[in-house]
Design a protein around this motif. Structure first.
Motif, PDB file in Angstrom:
ATOM      1  N   ARG A 105      -5.662  32.649   5.131  1.00 53.55           N
ATOM      2  CA  ARG A 105      -6.040  34.398   4.927  1.00 53.55           C
ATOM      3  C   ARG A 105      -5.129  34.584   3.029  1.00 53.55           C
ATOM      4  NH1 ARG A 105      -3.730  35.860  10.914  1.00 53.55           N
ATOM      5  NH2 ARG A 105      -3.878  38.425   9.357  1.00 53.55           N
ATOM      6  N   ARG A 106      -6.630  34.458   1.713  1.00 46.03           N
ATOM      7  CA  ARG A 106      -5.508  34.672   0.709  1.00 46.03           C
ATOM      8  C   ARG A 106      -5.687  35.600   0.329  1.00 46.03           C
ATOM      9  NH1 ARG A 106      -4.679  30.253  -2.271  1.00 46.03           N
ATOM     10  NH2 ARG A 106      -4.868  31.320  -4.130  1.00 46.03           N
ATOM     11  N   ALA A 107      -6.375  36.917   0.756  1.00 44.92           N
ATOM     12  CA  ALA A 107      -5.953  38.451   0.460  1.00 44.92           C
ATOM     13  C   ALA A 107      -5.028  38.374   1.158  1.00 44.92           C
ATOM     14  CB  ALA A 107      -7.226  39.047   0.133  1.00 44.92           C
ATOM     15  N   LEU A 142      -2.408  33.944  -8.937  1.00 46.41           N
ATOM     16  CA  LEU A 142      -2.870  34.655 -10.028  1.00 46.41           C
ATOM     17  C   LEU A 142      -3.190  33.295 -10.614  1.00 46.41           C
ATOM     18  CD1 LEU A 142      -0.552  37.764 -11.491  1.00 46.41           C
ATOM     19  CD2 LEU A 142      -2.843  37.460 -10.098  1.00 46.41           C
ATOM     20  N   ALA A 143      -2.482  32.067 -10.713  1.00 49.70           N
ATOM     21  CA  ALA A 143      -2.942  31.135 -11.560  1.00 49.70           C
ATOM     22  C   ALA A 143      -3.921  30.158 -10.554  1.00 49.70           C
ATOM     23  CB  ALA A 143      -1.909  29.829 -11.429  1.00 49.70           C
ATOM     24  N   GLU A 144      -3.756  30.139  -9.434  1.00 51.94           N
ATOM     25  CA  GLU A 144      -4.958  29.923  -8.460  1.00 51.94           C
ATOM     26  C   GLU A 144      -5.828  29.981  -8.739  1.00 51.94           C
ATOM     27  OE1 GLU A 144      -1.174  28.038  -5.425  1.00 51.94           O
ATOM     28  OE2 GLU A 144      -2.761  29.422  -5.127  1.00 51.94           O
ATOM     29  N   ALA A 201     -13.107  30.316  -5.765  1.00 52.23           N
ATOM     30  CA  ALA A 201     -12.670  28.824  -6.082  1.00 52.23           C
ATOM     31  C   ALA A 201     -11.210  28.273  -6.735  1.00 52.23           C
ATOM     32  CB  ALA A 201     -14.167  28.264  -6.619  1.00 52.23           C
ATOM     33  N   PRO A 202     -10.851  28.800  -6.045  1.00 50.58           N
ATOM     34  CA  PRO A 202      -9.131  28.805  -6.582  1.00 50.58           C
ATOM     35  C   PRO A 202      -9.110  27.234  -6.307  1.00 50.58           C
ATOM     36  CG  PRO A 202      -9.153  29.075  -4.242  1.00 50.58           C
ATOM     37  CD  PRO A 202     -10.588  29.766  -4.401  1.00 50.58           C
ATOM     38  N   ASP A 260      -2.889  26.021   1.145  1.00 48.04           N
ATOM     39  CA  ASP A 260      -4.220  25.580   1.859  1.00 48.04           C
ATOM     40  C   ASP A 260      -4.730  25.065   0.371  1.00 48.04           C
ATOM     41  OD1 ASP A 260      -3.056  28.315   0.072  1.00 48.04           O
ATOM     42  OD2 ASP A 260      -5.327  29.046   0.604  1.00 48.04           O
ATOM     43  N   ILE A 261      -3.957  25.473  -0.923  1.00 47.99           N
ATOM     44  CA  ILE A 261      -4.832  24.500  -1.668  1.00 47.99           C
ATOM     45  C   ILE A 261      -4.778  23.308  -2.006  1.00 47.99           C
ATOM     46  CG2 ILE A 261      -4.513  24.141  -3.928  1.00 47.99           C
ATOM     47  CD1 ILE A 261      -6.522  27.264  -3.651  1.00 47.99           C
ATOM     48  N   ARG A 262      -3.762  22.792  -1.556  1.00 47.35           N
ATOM     49  CA  ARG A 262      -2.572  21.676  -1.540  1.00 47.35           C
ATOM     50  C   ARG A 262      -3.356  20.726  -0.848  1.00 47.35           C
ATOM     51  NH1 ARG A 262       2.746  22.676  -1.181  1.00 47.35           N
ATOM     52  NH2 ARG A 262       2.716  22.481   0.666  1.00 47.35           N
TER      53      ARG A 262
END
Length: 402
Positions: free
Chosen positions: A107-109, A131-133, A270-271, A286-288
């Motif tokens: 739930r990124r937002a 923001l970087a992601e 697409a982070p 989630d990114i990891r």
């Protein structure tokens, strides 16, 4: 929190008896009791309720359950935190757990919104990462700039590296070099006083040289390479003057940062990882998870390129794969050198092919040198780097290794 009405006296009495009884109540029972008592005496029970809610997350791996528990902790702090000393700090702590749970649940937002709230309260680090992601590098860089006071000596090197990485990704290369020069300068001073291992300075100099080369400042790049070679020669001859146990996180963070140009551009849809941020403690969960999950597909692509005979494509894919394997190696605890060494050896072997190209060989040798430094193989690290420097024309030719 459920019903906001004050509990009746019987409920309050039962809760107190439960907590004071000779038998230790379960975590679930503690949560129920503290939910009641916090409405009566927030000063005494709010911290205990939030702690009990966090402990409940340890009993389940369900991300949605984690979200619900942290949401309740945040709600409790919002309702009663003003009545408790240190309530703002406790709310920030609950919000940090809440955003982590939201990102884990995809739930990124909502997670970003919590990070924005934290940033408004002065805790901006997580928002800069998010923001970087999402590829919003200029915004992340500006966020750092608003919070880092010029000349502030208390800013950590990790924060400066993150800031420089975002400036660089935003195309503001001279600003990035200025910030990273501060990282290198601080590392030099601590190394001169034997307050930090030389290895840490070498890794930073290697990244600094890459940045200088990208900015077209080749004379300064060559000087940084020569300084690195001098330090590696010193290490090969006498070892580290400072004992250290595990600083490989610094190496792998900078290795990952060096691999960013080979990755696609991040977008909100697409982070990608925030390169330059410590992977274990900084990346969103989630990114990891997605980054590690990409390894099998990249392994298949590498195998296909090997079969096709596309050497430039294979060299590029092999390095991307090695970078991912290095992260897995470093974050999964202490592993043997032999678990990762073959990946760097393969990179050098591929680049040594007649049509591999000098730049590819320089990069592969430098990569292996920095890895060997991370596992304290100082002579090997020096030999690889000396060959790389010689190939660039900055030192006399030397005998090569396989």
């Amino acid at each position: 929190m459920g019903d906001t009405r004050k509990p009746d006296e019987d409920a309050v009495m039962r809760a107190r008896v439960l907590l004071l009884g000779s038998d230790r109540p379960s975590n679930r029972e503690q949560v129920e009791a503290y939910r009641i008592l916090v409405q009566v005496n927030p000063r005494a029970y709010l911290a205990k309720l939030t702690h009990a809610l966090v402990v409940r997350t340890w009993d389940t791996r369900d991300p949605k359950r984690h979200v619900a528990l942290y949401a309740e902790a945040v709600d409790a702090m919002r309702r009663y935190g003003g009545e408790v000393p240190g309530g703002k700090d406790e709310l920030s702590s609950a919000l940090r757990g809440y955003q982590h749970a939201l990102f884990s649940d995809g739930r990124r937002a909502e997670g970003r919104a919590v990070c924005e709230e934290l940033a408004a309260a002065g805790r901006y680090g997580r928002l800069a990462v998010v923001l970087a992601e999402e590829g919003r590098h200029a915004e992340a860089a500006d966020l750092h700039a608003r919070h880092i006071v010029p000349g502030d000596t208390d800013v950590s090197e990790w924060t400066l590296i993150e800031w420089a990485a975002e400036l660089d990704a935003a195309g503001r290369h001279e600003e990035a070099l200025e910030v990273f020069a501060r990282v290198v300068g601080d590392a030099r001073r601590t190394a001169e006083k034997d307050l930090a291992p030389l290895a840490a300075l070498v890794w930073k100099l290697d990244q600094y040289a890459r940045m200088l080369r990208a900015a077209g400042r080749t004379a300064e790049e060559a000087a940084a390479r020569r300084e690195t070679l001098t330090l590696l020669a010193r290490l090969a001859e006498g070892g580290e003057p400072v004992s250290w146990s595990n600083i490989q996180a610094s190496w792998v963070t900078l290795l990952l940062l060096s691999g960013r140009p080979a990755e696609p551009a991040a977008t909100p849809e697409a982070p990608l990882p925030a390169f330059g941020v410590h992977p274990h403690h900084g990346w969103s969960p989630d990114i990891r998870e997605d980054w590690f999950a990409s390894i099998p597909a990249l392994e298949r692509r590498t195998a296909a390129l090997r079969e096709s005979g596309d050497l430039p494509g294979l060299i590029a894919a092999q390095r991307r794969l090695t970078v991912r394997r290095a992260l897995r190696w470093e974050t999964s605890g202490r592993q043997a050198e032999d678990a990762l060494r073959p990946a760097f050896d393969e990179g050098v072997r591929l680049a040594r092919r007649p049509d591999g190209g000098t730049s590819a060989l320089v990069r592969a040798l430098t990569d292996r040198s920095m890895f060997l430094l991370a596992v304290k193989r100082y002579s090997g690290a020096h030999a690889d780097f000396a060959e790389a420097v010689a190939l660039q024309g900055d030192a006399p030719p030397i005998v090569t290794r396989t």
